[in-house]
Design a protein around this motif. Structure first.
Motif: not given
Length: 337
Positions: A131-134, A136-140
């Protein structure tokens, strides 16, 4: 959190004008397919997420909160979703609820869609997996996000986590069975390697160590069918076991049904407790002892915490644990049988 990429970043990366990128985002027929493909590659490269709701000036998106649940078929999570949604509605917020079905890839797509449609915040009871990419997307996207009931991102300063004191719940259940006269206690259900399984099991392991008893753990998916299968396994391979703590109430209900069919009366011949104290625990016969997590109150508190963050700017603590308590019934006490 890092700065959220803008349409200007996409335009610069693609070597195009802002207006051209805007036309691509609006699916304009004036744009050539190869230009649209270039823009979408640049969007992915810079981490830009198109907020379709904001672009269309949808006032309905104001106050819209996304709720992503790992398994809405489980009454425990359904009750949380209902209480959370109703608490938000009372404050003038709408909730869009989605079930990820324990699939991290589906979860990622759901979250992307919710961000695109302009949710003000996200609350996620996450699926396990990559879920790392998920996140990271939320953070962006800079969308305030809470993790609840399960923690999959270690970045709790950015994505605060709240749940229950599952370790104490397991300890209470184990001590209760010991005091009720159980001689050999097993822990049944829960997938191996998952943090929530380890937490619910830890209190049991601590109590077994305290009394000098050998633990016995049988892992499996948290479902009625698995509970029934594991009851069969216990009766066949471990006839000395006379009590069990189940990972959740669904496993316990499956065990009770299978034991009863075999002529083993729960509460009289075999003592067991569940976890979560769903409504059916009090209604089934014999009544199922269970560790109560007061999920209704938890849903309401989660809504209040999120609104304090959104409206007042009060960011939640990185981690919060709510207390639990055992509700003893006939399945472990034998009373009324």
């Amino acid at each position: 959190m890092p700065r959220r990429p803008t349409i200007l970043d996409v335009a610069a990366h693609a070597g195009l004008s802002k207006s051209t990128v805007s036309l691509v985002l609006k699916n304009s027929p004036q744009i050539k397919p190869e230009t649209a493909a270039l823009v979408r590659r640049s969007m992915e490269a810079v981490g830009y997420v198109y907020n379709r709701a904001a672009a269309n000036l949808r006032s309905s998106s104001t106050g819209l909160v996304g709720l992503v649940i790992n398994d809405l078929r489980n009454p425990f999570f359904t009750e949380f979703a209902a209480s959370f949604q109703m608490a938000l509605f009372a404050r003038g917020y709408a909730t869009v609820i989605s079930n990820s079905g324990e699939d991290p890839a589906m979860q990622a797509e759901i979250i992307t869609s919710m961000i695109e449609h302009g949710v003000s915040a996200l609350v996620i009871s996450p699926s396990y997996g990559e879920v790392t990419a998920t996140f990271e997307q939320i953070a962006r996207a800079q969308v305030p996000t809470l993790q609840v009931l399960r923690q999959v991102s270690p970045l709790t300063e950015d994505f605060p986590f709240s749940s229950f004191d599952y370790v104490d719940g397991g300890r209470q259940a184990a001590r209760h069975l010991v005091e009720a006269g159980a001689r050999r206690i097993a822990f049944v259900g829960g997938l191996q390697g998952r943090a929530i399984t380890a937490e619910r099991m830890q209190g049991y392991l601590d109590e077994m160590a305290r009394i000098g008893a050998e633990p016995l753990v049988l892992h499996g998916r948290p479902s009625r069918q698995v509970g029934a299968d594991l009851a069969e396994q216990l009766m066949r391979d471990h006839p000395d076991v006379d009590a069990a703590i189940c990972f959740n109430d669904l496993v316990a209900l499956g065990m009770m049904a299978r034991l009863s069919r075999a002529g083993v009366m729960p509460g009289r011949d075999f003592r067991l407790t569940g976890f979560d104290d769903i409504e059916e625990s009090a209604q089934v016969w014999p009544g199922l002892s269970s560790v109560s997590c007061d999920i209704t109150s938890f849903g309401q508190k989660t809504a209040a915490t999120l609104l304090d963050w959104l409206v007042e700017g009060k960011k939640p603590a990185a981690e919060r644990r709510e207390p639990v308590h055992l509700v003893p019934r006939a399945s472990s006490m034998g009373e009324g049988l």
